[in-house]
Scaffold this active site. Sequence first.
Site: not given
Ligand code: SDX
Length: 393
Positions: A271, A328
């Site tokens: 998140h 989720d």
């Molecule tokens: C919702 O904003 C809100 O409030 C949203 C929400 C709401 O109520 O409206 O809460 C609802 O959208 C919840 C999120 C649902 N999405 C997912 O579950 C999809 C999986 N999650 C990711 O795609 C991610 O965590 C996000 C999109 C939710 C957040 O992404 P960020 O903050 O941009 O984080 P990032 O992509 O920069 O990740 C930082 C690191 C990266 O690794 P490195 O490049 O440092 O090696 O963490 C890793 C990412 O690859 N990472 C994950 C991951 N989420 C982040 N690795 C594996 N699995 C994941 N789910």
Amino acid sequence: TTGYTTLDPGFVNTASTKSAITYIDGEAGILRYRGYPIEQLAEHSTFIEVSYLLIYGELPTAEQLEAFTDKIRRHTLLHEDLKRFFDGFPRNAHPMPVLSSAINALSAYYQDSLNPDDPEQVELSTIRLLAKLPTIAAYAYKKSVGQPFLYPDNSLNLVENFLRMTFGFPAEPYEVDPEISKALDMLLILHADHEQNCSTSTVRLVGSSDANLFTSISGGINALWGPLHGGANQAVLEMLEGIRERGDTVEDFVKKVKNKEDGVKLMGFGHRVYRNYDPRAAIVKKAADTILAKLGGDDELLEIAKALEEAALTDEYFIARKLYPNVDFYTGLIYRAMGFPTRMFTVLFAMGRLPGWIAHWREMHNDAALKIGRPRQIYTGYTERDYKELTTR
Ligand code: SDX
């Protein structure tokens, strides 16, 4: 080579920088709607009462709640021509584009409630959206399964009415299961608002141009569909089913995620704001065992989900990146147990988030200092250069 040395103050989108609606502390895992902790609202309130709280700022008195419920009840029907709108969609359409198109089409059918500067028209469009989105959502489902639409039955409450229009048949009476209705009501409360997330910021940005409420909400639905946002609840179920079908072990799958094989992510984890357990996920997880036991959920998928969570919460990769289950991660298992197909999960998210979107749009319009949202950029393209004739390229 960039055109910028400092960030122009206009860089910050003025349409969504101040709000009194929802408070989140990402480090502490705190979520409050108008000051009330989400845990207390999930336990004691109802979705319609929380909708009132988010939109008007206070918990309603009994009279206010009755009047609000009654107003909504009288607008659950769709214009008959709008019902035919669904005939234009292919049977296999995903319900999210159907939902966002039909919600946008309300701007065409209800032209007497489009003016954002007329408080009466804002109130009318608010009530129409709260009343009609569940009907449209149910019709999007019925269209996808080729079954007849049911008219709303206003002897039922909002959630019961939605369940009956979704799962009922004209040929026989439909008894709403109180366990399903109660569980869905609680899930809708958990989704009702979440500060400046992607879809809410979209609603505020679209609305900041003085676009009407229907079309602003339609924009929010489109943003929500993305698998990184609301579409994640569908992606989580597809992830769990994929693990089961391939016969992956949880360890194999976690290894794939850590190696970022084909960009695979642990959907339902991570998140932008929560760097701790999403308080909504904790509530859903706690409820999941009881609800799934009552409704007869897919225990295998629940066990895979729990094993994934356990593996991730003890793994350096996730700990270092502060990745925890978000709202989720477990919700789809409950929606599935209620009888919803996976493609309806994000529609349910939109139904829950609607009052939050409306509250933010209204708050922004009530802000006299409102200016159109106009984010700026850091220019990284070419500096000035002269045109080249075709013959010289
Ligand atoms: C919702 O904003 C809100 O409030 C949203 C929400 C709401 O109520 O409206 O809460 C609802 O959208 C919840 C999120 C649902 N999405 C997912 O579950 C999809 C999986 N999650 C990711 O795609 C991610 O965590 C996000 C999109 C939710 C957040 O992404 P960020 O903050 O941009 O984080 P990032 O992509 O920069 O990740 C930082 C690191 C990266 O690794 P490195 O490049 O440092 O090696 O963490 C890793 C990412 O690859 N990472 C994950 C991951 N989420 C982040 N690795 C594996 N699995 C994941 N789910």
